[in-house]
Design a protein around this motif. Structure first.
Motif, mmCIF file in Angstrom:
data_model
loop_
_atom_site.group_PDB
_atom_site.id
_atom_site.type_symbol
_atom_site.label_atom_id
_atom_site.label_comp_id
_atom_site.label_asym_id
_atom_site.label_seq_id
_atom_site.Cartn_x
_atom_site.Cartn_y
_atom_site.Cartn_z
ATOM 1 N N MET A 160 -22.656 24.031 -84.601
ATOM 2 C CA MET A 160 -23.678 23.053 -84.345
ATOM 3 C C MET A 160 -25.020 23.691 -84.685
ATOM 4 O O MET A 160 -25.318 24.795 -84.265
ATOM 5 N N ARG A 161 -25.806 22.991 -85.445
ATOM 6 C CA ARG A 161 -27.109 23.504 -85.848
ATOM 7 C C ARG A 161 -28.180 22.946 -84.924
ATOM 8 O O ARG A 161 -28.287 21.745 -84.730
ATOM 9 N N ILE A 162 -28.970 23.852 -84.369
ATOM 10 C CA ILE A 162 -30.098 23.496 -83.520
ATOM 11 C C ILE A 162 -31.325 24.123 -84.160
ATOM 12 O O ILE A 162 -31.320 25.304 -84.492
ATOM 13 N N ILE A 163 -32.368 23.330 -84.352
ATOM 14 C CA ILE A 163 -33.555 23.803 -85.056
ATOM 15 C C ILE A 163 -34.720 23.927 -84.089
ATOM 16 O O ILE A 163 -35.094 22.960 -83.436
ATOM 17 N N LEU A 164 -35.282 25.124 -84.014
ATOM 18 C CA LEU A 164 -36.472 25.393 -83.214
ATOM 19 C C LEU A 164 -37.670 25.398 -84.160
ATOM 20 O O LEU A 164 -37.731 26.224 -85.070
ATOM 21 N N ASP A 165 -38.585 24.472 -83.979
ATOM 22 C CA ASP A 165 -39.794 24.407 -84.800
ATOM 23 C C ASP A 165 -40.928 25.008 -83.981
ATOM 24 O O ASP A 165 -41.403 24.399 -83.016
ATOM 25 N N LYS A 219 -43.439 22.875 -81.844
ATOM 26 C CA LYS A 219 -42.920 23.109 -80.486
ATOM 27 C C LYS A 219 -41.859 22.074 -80.130
ATOM 28 O O LYS A 219 -41.901 21.447 -79.070
ATOM 29 N N THR A 220 -40.901 21.890 -81.060
ATOM 30 C CA THR A 220 -39.807 20.944 -80.839
ATOM 31 C C THR A 220 -38.466 21.625 -81.046
ATOM 32 O O THR A 220 -38.377 22.643 -81.736
ATOM 33 N N ILE A 221 -37.453 21.057 -80.433
ATOM 34 C CA ILE A 221 -36.074 21.491 -80.626
ATOM 35 C C ILE A 221 -35.323 20.274 -81.149
ATOM 36 O O ILE A 221 -35.308 19.228 -80.500
#
Length: 74
Positions: free
Chosen positions: A1-6, A10-12
């Motif tokens: 599962m890909r989770i992106i931290l920007d 400041k978003t997930i």
């Protein structure tokens, strides 16, 4: 599962079916252990994976590929 931290926004960002996957994981945990304390929350799951990756950051850091410049001549 890909989770992106920007880090700029400041978003997930998680997959559209993240909650369903988390619910399925927790159902499996309960079937195996019947222990409510082993169930994962959104924050708990993200924190656990983050800590695991940071402990071995020399092995787990992945640098993205440089974007190709479209239309530029070589």
């Amino acid at each position: 599962m890909r989770i992106i931290l920007d880090t700029e926004k400041k978003t997930i960002t998680v997959p559209w079916n993240y909650q369903k996957k988390l619910d399925e994981y927790n159902k499996m945990v309960m079937q195996i252990s019947n222990d409510e304390t082993k169930k994962k929350t959104f924050k708990g799951f993200i924190d656990e994976i983050w800590q695991e990756c940071m402990e071995e950051s020399d092995k787990r850091l992945v640098t993205g590929k440089k974007p190709s410049s479209s239309g530029a001549s070589k």
